[in-house]
Design a protein around this motif. Structure first.
Motif, PDB file in Angstrom:
ATOM      1  N   THR A 108       0.839  -1.207   0.000  1.00 14.39           N
ATOM      2  CA  THR A 108       0.000   0.000   0.000  1.00 14.39           C
ATOM      3  C   THR A 108       0.867   1.248   0.000  1.00 14.39           C
ATOM      4  N   ASP A 119       1.728   4.548  -2.934  1.00 10.77           N
ATOM      5  CA  ASP A 119       1.292   5.883  -2.528  1.00 10.77           C
ATOM      6  C   ASP A 119       2.111   6.928  -3.271  1.00 10.77           C
ATOM      7  N   ILE A 159      -5.023   5.724  -3.163  1.00  7.69           N
ATOM      8  CA  ILE A 159      -4.631   4.632  -2.285  1.00  7.69           C
ATOM      9  C   ILE A 159      -5.922   4.001  -1.791  1.00  7.69           C
ATOM     10  N   ASP A 205      -7.403   1.385   0.926  1.00  5.60           N
ATOM     11  CA  ASP A 205      -7.183   0.564   2.116  1.00  5.60           C
ATOM     12  C   ASP A 205      -8.400  -0.332   2.283  1.00  5.60           C
TER      13      ASP A 205
END
Length: 135
Positions: A44, A48, A116, A118
């Motif tokens: 992740t 970014d 991004i 999540d």
């Protein structure tokens, strides 16, 4: 054509690498504390484009740096983020022949749309907030 995801010395893991062909389904499973979340967090943060450190302490105890890499043969690209004790993670992007992108964050933002995602945060949202996030 293959894709490779690799994370080294990030949070609680030493070295994890996943190789996949385009279209493969990848399932990450294991016991509690085996490094699943550390691996996902490393990937992740790698993607970014803004370079915002999400993980407060990315480097595994006893190590001097952590590294996450993504290689994609079809896109002819290798993306690397390296964290040292005093930085938020240096981003580098190069073609597979070694030519470096002068502005890797801009090139990465072009590939990902600068977003991004999540998945854990998304799953913890109520349905209305999930819909808003997707829109």
């Amino acid at each position: 054509m293959t894709q490779t995801f690799k994370v080294e010395h990030f949070k609680g893991i030493d070295n994890v690498q996943i190789n996949a062909s385009h279209g493969d389904l990848i399932i990450i499973a294991g016991k509690n504390g085996s490094g699943k979340s550390s691996f996902i967090d490393g990937i992740t943060e790698l993607f970014d484009s803004r370079g915002v450190r999400i993980t407060p302490k990315p480097i595994k105890d006893g190590e001097s740096k952590a590294v996450a890499t993504f290689t994609d043969e079809a896109l002819d690209v290798k993306l690397t983020r390296t964290w040292t004790k005093d930085d938020g993670g240096k981003l580098e992007m190069q073609s597979l022949d070694g030519a470096k992108y002068v502005k890797p964050a801009e090139a990465l933002a072009g590939l990902t749309g600068g977003l991004i995602f999540d998945p854990v945060k998304f799953l913890n949202m109520d349905e209305k907030t999930q819909r808003e996030e997707l829109l």
